[in-house]
Design an enzyme around this catalytic site. Structure first.
Site, mmCIF file in Angstrom:
data_model
loop_
_atom_site.group_PDB
_atom_site.id
_atom_site.type_symbol
_atom_site.label_atom_id
_atom_site.label_comp_id
_atom_site.label_asym_id
_atom_site.label_seq_id
_atom_site.Cartn_x
_atom_site.Cartn_y
_atom_site.Cartn_z
ATOM 1 N N GLU A 1 -9.055 47.419 76.525
ATOM 2 C CA GLU A 1 -8.013 46.856 75.658
ATOM 3 C C GLU A 1 -8.026 47.588 74.323
ATOM 4 O O GLU A 1 -9.100 47.863 73.778
ATOM 5 C CB GLU A 1 -8.247 45.362 75.364
ATOM 6 C CG GLU A 1 -8.031 44.412 76.508
ATOM 7 C CD GLU A 1 -8.232 42.963 76.076
ATOM 8 O OE1 GLU A 1 -8.227 42.690 74.843
ATOM 9 O OE2 GLU A 1 -8.404 42.102 76.951
ATOM 10 N N GLU B 1 2.777 36.866 74.003
ATOM 11 C CA GLU B 1 2.471 35.725 74.875
ATOM 12 C C GLU B 1 2.436 34.447 74.044
ATOM 13 O O GLU B 1 1.500 34.214 73.282
ATOM 14 C CB GLU B 1 1.131 35.952 75.587
ATOM 15 C CG GLU B 1 1.123 37.195 76.471
ATOM 16 C CD GLU B 1 -0.251 37.504 77.027
ATOM 17 O OE1 GLU B 1 -0.725 36.761 77.918
ATOM 18 O OE2 GLU B 1 -0.872 38.481 76.556
ATOM 19 N N LYS C 1 -0.716 31.731 74.052
ATOM 20 C CA LYS C 1 -2.090 32.102 73.746
ATOM 21 C C LYS C 1 -2.602 31.280 72.567
ATOM 22 O O LYS C 1 -1.916 31.116 71.559
ATOM 23 C CB LYS C 1 -2.198 33.591 73.418
ATOM 24 C CG LYS C 1 -2.005 34.508 74.612
ATOM 25 C CD LYS C 1 -2.605 35.887 74.366
ATOM 26 C CE LYS C 1 -4.116 35.819 74.431
ATOM 27 N NZ LYS C 1 -4.729 37.174 74.329
ATOM 28 N N GLU D 1 -2.618 36.554 67.874
ATOM 29 C CA GLU D 1 -2.871 36.523 69.312
ATOM 30 C C GLU D 1 -1.575 36.462 70.128
ATOM 31 O O GLU D 1 -1.548 36.874 71.288
ATOM 32 C CB GLU D 1 -3.750 35.325 69.675
ATOM 33 C CG GLU D 1 -5.198 35.474 69.279
ATOM 34 C CD GLU D 1 -5.924 36.528 70.095
ATOM 35 O OE1 GLU D 1 -5.535 36.770 71.246
ATOM 36 O OE2 GLU D 1 -6.883 37.128 69.569
#
Length: 394
Positions: free
Chosen positions: A286, A340, A343, A349
C-alpha cells in the site's frame, strides 16, 4: 495464458470425466511447457498495481470496475477478502489479483490446516485458472499492533495456508503474503539503521524463514503522508512528494535519498538484512496520499494527493530500484481505487481514492473517470501514455 483452451488442457491430462475435474491443476502443468521451456508465473506484471477496497455502500459494481481497470491498463489489483462477486467479475479479464484472508479468520486458521485447505478450495481453486489469483495476503498489519493473540496466531495461519497450497499443488502459482505497517520497525532514520522491534522479531523470524523457503516477497505499507503528518515541522513536504529538495544523506550507508518513499523501502531492506534476510524482495502493498481529511490532518489536500500519486507513477515507470537495492525494481500497489465512505477513523481514511465513489476522478494523474464506455485511455496525453507503457500497464 488467456488463449489456453480446454483442448490443450486435456492434451496433457488425457481424456475422461475424471480428468475434467482436474482441469485447473492440469492447466498449471501446461504452463511449464509454454514457449518451449519452463516458465514461472508472474505474480505482478509491470510495476504498478491498485488496491481495490470496498468499505463503501456507493461505489460501482465489480464488473464495471474490472472493465475500468482494463481500459486504464492497470494489470495488478489487490482486494482485502475473497468476495465471490469480485472473483467472478475478474474471470477472463487477464488481470492479476491478490486476495486476502481477513484478520478475524487467523486465530482459527492458525490451529486448523483443514480450514485453510477448505478456504483455498472454496475461494481460490474454484476460480482458477480463469480468474488469475496470484497471491493470498494472510491478515493485514497484524504485527506491531496491540492484539497479542492475533500476533501469536499469524505465523500458524501463514504456515497452514502455505501447506494447504502445497497440498493442492498451487505453490508455484500463488504466493503467500502478509502486509506489514511501519509499526514493525524500531527505528527507520537513517534508513540503514532500521531494525525490527524486539517484541515483533520473535513473531517475524518464523514468517521470514517460511517466506525465504517459499520465495515470497516482504509486503510493506509505505505512507510518506502519515510520516509527514506526524512531524510536519521537521519533514520537508517536498521530500515526501517527490518534489525537488535537499534530500537526506545516510552517512552510515553513504547513500543519498531525494524522496521518502525510497527511504522507507530501504529502511525495510536494512531491517531484513539485520535479521539475516538480505536476499528477500520487498514489494509495496500500500502507498497513497489522502485528498481530504479532518482539520488537524496536515497535508491532506487534493493537490498534494495528485502530486504524490502522479510523481509516484513517474518514479515506478522508470523501473528502477532504490539507492540500497538499485537492481531490485520497485513494485507497488497504490491505495486506493475509490474513496470509501464507510471506513472508520479520521476523515483522511475515506479520501485515499484516485476516484470518487461516483466514478469521477478525485484529481487528475492521467486517468479519466468511469463513464458508460468505461473511460477510454485514449484521453491520456502522449506523455502520460508513455509513462503508463513504461510502468508496464500496457
Amino acid at each position: 495464458m488467456d488463449g489456453v483452451g480446454g483442448a490443450a488442457v486435456f492434451f496433457f491430462c488425457g481424456p475422461g470425466g475424471a480428468h475434467v475435474m482436474r482441469a485447473c491443476r492440469c492447466l498449471f502443468i501446461l504452463l511449464l511447457f509454454l514457449h518451449g521451456g519452463l516458465v514461472t508465473v508472474e505474480a505482478f506484471t509491470g510495476t504498478y498495481g491498485i488496491n481495490y477496497g470496498r468499505i463503501a455502500d456507493n461505489i460501482p459494481p465489480p464488473a464495471t470496475v474490472v472493465a475500468y481497470l482494463k481500459e486504464a491498463k492497470i494489470k495488478n489489483a489487490r482486494i482485502y477478502d475473497a468476495d465471490h462477486s469480485v472473483l467472478e467479475a475478474f474471470k477472463g479479464s487477464g488481470l492479476e489479483l491478490v486476495v486476502g484472508i481477513p484478520n478475524e479468520y487467523l486465530k482459527n486458521m492458525s490451529t486448523n490446516e483443514d480450514q485453510a485447505v477448505n478456504w483455498i478450495k472454496e475461494n481460490v481453486q474454484a476460480y482458477l485458472p480463469d480468474t488469475h489469483i496470484r497471491g493470498i495476503a494472510v491478515g493485514n498489519e497484524v504485527l506491531g499492533g496491540s492484539d497479542q493473540e492475533l500476533a501469536e496466531a499469524l505465523y500458524g495461519a501463514i504456515r497452514n495456508v502455505y501447506n494447504a497450497l502445497s497440498k493442492l499443488q498451487l505453490t508455484d502459482v500463488i504466493e503467500v503474503l502478509t502486509p506489514h505497517s511501519q509499526a514493525v520497525f524500531d527505528n527507520s532514520y537513517p534508513p540503514s539503521s532500521c531494525t525490527f522491534k524486539e517484541n515483533v522479531l520473535q513473531y517475524m523470524k518464523p514468517i521470514l524463514d517460511l517466506f525465504s523457503k517459499a520465495g515470497s516477497p516482504f509486503f510493506i505499507n509505505t505512507y510518506p503522508f502519515l510520516s509527514y503528518q506526524s512531524d510536519p515541522k521537521n519533514i520537508d513536504i517536498n521530500y515526501a512528494l517527490f518534489l525537488p529538495n535537499r534530500g537526506v544523506y545516510d552517512a552510515k550507508a553513504g547513500l543519498h535519498y531525494d524522496n521518502m518513499f525510497d527511504a522507507q523501502i530501504d529502511a525495510a531492506y536494512a531491517a531484513l538484512e539485520a535479521a539475516g534476510y538480505e536476499e528477500m524482495e520487498i514489494r509495496v502493498s500500500e502507498t497513497g496520499w489522502a485528498s481530504k481529511g479532518d482539520e488537524d490532518e496536515t497535508g491532506a489536500t487534493a493537490q498534494n494527493a495528485r502530486t504524490y500519486n502522479y510523481n509516484l507513477l513517474k518514479r515506478l515507470a522508470k523501473k528502477r530500484g532504490t539507492p540500497r537495492r538499485p537492481k531490485m525494481v520497485v513494485k507497488a500497489y497504490v491505495f486506493a481505487l475509490f474513496n470509501e465512505d464507510l471506513k472508520p477513523g479520521p476523515g483522511s481514511e475515506r479520501h485515499y481514492g484516485l476516484l470518487k465513489a461516483d466514478g469521477s476522478i478525485a484529481y487528475d494523474i492521467g486517468f479519466s473517470g468511469l463513464t458508460p464506455s468505461h473511460a477510454s485511455s485514449s484521453l491520456l496525453s502522449l506523455e502520460e501514455e508513455k509513462t503508463h507503457v513504461a510502468a508496464g500497464w500496457c
